[in-house]
Design a protein around this motif. Structure first.
Motif, short mmCIF file in Angstrom:
data_model
loop_
_atom_site.label_atom_id
_atom_site.label_comp_id
_atom_site.label_asym_id
_atom_site.label_seq_id
_atom_site.Cartn_x
_atom_site.Cartn_y
_atom_site.Cartn_z
N ALA A 130 0.83 -1.20 0.00
CA ALA A 130 0.00 0.00 0.00
C ALA A 130 0.87 1.25 0.00
N ALA A 131 1.99 1.22 0.72
CA ALA A 131 2.89 2.37 0.77
C ALA A 131 3.54 2.63 -0.59
N PHE A 132 3.61 1.60 -1.44
CA PHE A 132 4.18 1.75 -2.78
C PHE A 132 3.10 2.07 -3.82
N GLY A 133 1.88 2.27 -3.37
CA GLY A 133 0.81 2.64 -4.29
C GLY A 133 0.28 1.48 -5.10
N MET A 134 0.35 0.27 -4.56
CA MET A 134 -0.13 -0.90 -5.28
C MET A 134 -1.57 -1.24 -4.88
N ARG A 135 -2.30 -1.75 -5.83
CA ARG A 135 -3.59 -2.38 -5.52
C ARG A 135 -3.30 -3.79 -5.00
N VAL A 136 -3.99 -4.20 -3.93
CA VAL A 136 -3.72 -5.50 -3.34
C VAL A 136 -4.99 -6.35 -3.36
N VAL A 137 -4.88 -7.54 -3.93
CA VAL A 137 -5.96 -8.52 -3.90
C VAL A 137 -5.43 -9.77 -3.21
N GLY A 138 -6.34 -10.59 -2.70
CA GLY A 138 -5.86 -11.77 -1.97
C GLY A 138 -6.88 -12.87 -1.89
N TRP A 139 -6.36 -14.05 -1.59
CA TRP A 139 -7.18 -15.25 -1.40
C TRP A 139 -6.70 -15.98 -0.16
N ASN A 140 -7.62 -16.53 0.59
CA ASN A 140 -7.29 -17.35 1.75
C ASN A 140 -8.17 -18.58 1.74
N ARG A 141 -7.66 -19.68 2.26
CA ARG A 141 -8.43 -20.93 2.25
C ARG A 141 -9.72 -20.79 3.03
N SER A 142 -9.71 -20.04 4.11
CA SER A 142 -10.95 -19.69 4.81
C SER A 142 -11.11 -18.18 4.75
N PRO A 143 -12.34 -17.69 4.57
CA PRO A 143 -12.54 -16.24 4.39
C PRO A 143 -11.92 -15.44 5.53
N ARG A 144 -11.24 -14.36 5.18
CA ARG A 144 -10.59 -13.52 6.19
C ARG A 144 -10.64 -12.08 5.71
N ASP A 145 -11.27 -11.22 6.49
CA ASP A 145 -11.41 -9.81 6.12
C ASP A 145 -10.13 -9.08 6.49
N VAL A 146 -9.46 -8.52 5.49
CA VAL A 146 -8.21 -7.80 5.70
C VAL A 146 -8.37 -6.39 5.12
N PRO A 147 -8.24 -5.36 5.94
CA PRO A 147 -8.38 -3.99 5.42
C PRO A 147 -7.38 -3.73 4.29
N GLY A 148 -7.88 -3.13 3.22
CA GLY A 148 -7.02 -2.77 2.11
C GLY A 148 -6.76 -3.89 1.13
N VAL A 149 -7.33 -5.07 1.37
CA VAL A 149 -7.13 -6.22 0.48
C VAL A 149 -8.47 -6.66 -0.08
N GLU A 150 -8.59 -6.66 -1.39
CA GLU A 150 -9.81 -7.11 -2.06
C GLU A 150 -9.79 -8.64 -2.16
N GLN A 151 -10.79 -9.29 -1.58
CA GLN A 151 -10.84 -10.75 -1.57
C GLN A 151 -11.39 -11.27 -2.90
N LEU A 152 -10.66 -12.23 -3.49
CA LEU A 152 -11.07 -12.83 -4.76
C LEU A 152 -10.83 -14.33 -4.71
N PRO A 153 -11.49 -15.10 -5.57
CA PRO A 153 -11.12 -16.51 -5.72
C PRO A 153 -9.68 -16.62 -6.18
N LEU A 154 -9.04 -17.75 -5.87
CA LEU A 154 -7.62 -17.91 -6.18
C LEU A 154 -7.32 -17.70 -7.65
N ASP A 155 -8.10 -18.29 -8.54
CA ASP A 155 -7.83 -18.15 -9.97
C ASP A 155 -7.93 -16.70 -10.42
N ASP A 156 -8.85 -15.93 -9.80
CA ASP A 156 -8.97 -14.52 -10.16
C ASP A 156 -7.78 -13.71 -9.63
N VAL A 157 -7.30 -14.06 -8.44
CA VAL A 157 -6.10 -13.40 -7.91
C VAL A 157 -4.94 -13.58 -8.88
N LEU A 158 -4.76 -14.80 -9.36
CA LEU A 158 -3.66 -15.09 -10.28
C LEU A 158 -3.84 -14.34 -11.60
N ALA A 159 -5.05 -14.30 -12.10
CA ALA A 159 -5.31 -13.69 -13.41
C ALA A 159 -5.18 -12.17 -13.39
#
Length: 322
Positions: A168-197
């Motif tokens: 975030a300090a470098f001005g990046m958009r951050v997306v993420g996937w976790n095996r169990s849902p986890r709410d992380v501020p500043g991280v957009e949750q996506l399915p794993l394949d979408d994170v990769l794509a």
């Protein structure tokens, strides 16, 4: 008095304190403790303080009838047969939390080095290839921008969250996937394949388990954007190294920064050694003096609690306490 074996000399005051409460022996070196020496050492031990390089399998546990606890200087425990230890009622301690920032720094250092071709540029200068006739040009060692790029996090544990803050300090958009849902501020949750794509950079932060071994195989690596950069500071075995090397060699992936491998040390014939645009480090994610002292202190604290018949502060198999 209980006998405790320590498989490597460790820093910090707590390990010395442990020696005051038991008959403690330590492998003097040089190098790492060989497997046959480990088996002999634990045959009469009541407790073991070990490293992630010590293979604690069911066979070893069977040769240690007196063993009551294991305290590992590591977060991950894929080197310990946790099920076999639990079946024996052996408490297994580990050292979570204290290496979060050090490992996040390593992940981001690898990301920056891979993005800006630092290792390649360093080798270029040292080889004497930087000469007056090629001193500079507009396309000289072009790298990748971080600002405005998307970072994908595979796993959203504490280290991944620390990496997200750095991104975030470098001005990046951050997306993420976790095996169990986890709410992380500043991280957009996506399915794993979408994170990769959707990611320009992907950083791996899941634990190695049967469910995650080979998680990023050839098929999933093919879902990454062309030219994407892969970073792994989690565990080898999560990424298919042969498929990764092929994707790098073909130009399908742009670069990789790796601190962990399926086999450690990395085999001399590994295709990663000849893959282009790679930054390879020898499992140094937590290698700062302060972090290693904290890890040793926590490992000693787990062992001291076990010696007193108390619950370990950080026990990976708390069911042994009933």
């Amino acid at each position: 008095m209980s006998h405790v074996y320590v498989t490597h000399r460790l820093p910090g005051e707590r390990i010395a304190e442990l020696g005051q409460h038991c008959d403690m022996a330590c492998w003097p070196g040089p190098g790492l403790l060989p497997a046959d020496a480990l088996r002999a050492a634990v045959s009469e031990a009541d407790g073991l303080v070990c490293l992630l390089t010590d293979r604690i399998d069911a066979g070893l546990l069977a040769s240690a009838p007196r063993l009551r606890f294991i305290s590992s200087l590591s977060v991950g425990l894929d080197h310990v047969d946790l099920a076999a230890a639990t079946a024996r009622g052996i408490a297994v301690g580990h050292t979570p939390g204290v290496l979060v920032d050090a490992t996040a720094d390593t992940a981001f250092a690898l990301l920056l080095a891979a993005a800006r071709r630092i290792a390649e540029a360093d080798a270029f200068v040292r080889a004497g290839d930087w000469r007056p006739e090629n001193a500079w040009s507009p396309d000289f060692f072009l790298g990748r921008d971080l600002a405005g790029a998307t970072l994908g996090l595979v796993g959203l544990g504490a280290i991944a969250r620390a990496v997200a803050r750095r991104a975030a300090a470098f001005g990046m958009r951050v997306v993420g996937w976790n095996r169990s849902p986890r709410d992380v501020p500043g991280v957009e949750q996506l399915p794993l394949d979408d994170v990769l794509a959707e990611s320009d950079f992907v950083s791996v932060h899941v634990a190695l388990a049967p469910e995650t071994r080979g998680l990023l195989d050839g098929e999933r690596l093919a879902r990454l954007r062309r030219g994407a950069v892969l970073i792994n500071t989690a565990r080898g075995g999560i990424v298919d190294e042969v498929a990764l090397a092929e994707a790098l060699a073909s130009g399908r992936l742009g670069a990789a920064g790796l601190d962990v491998y399926e086999r450690e040390p990395l085999a001399a014939g590994s295709p990663l050694l000849s893959a282009p645009n790679t930054v390879l480090t020898p499992h140094i994610g937590s290698a700062t003096a302060l972090t290693r002292r904290r890890m040793a202190d926590l490992a000693a604290a787990n062992a001291l609690a076990a010696l007193r018949g108390e619950r370990m502060p950080h026990c990976a198999n708390p069911e042994v306490y009933g």
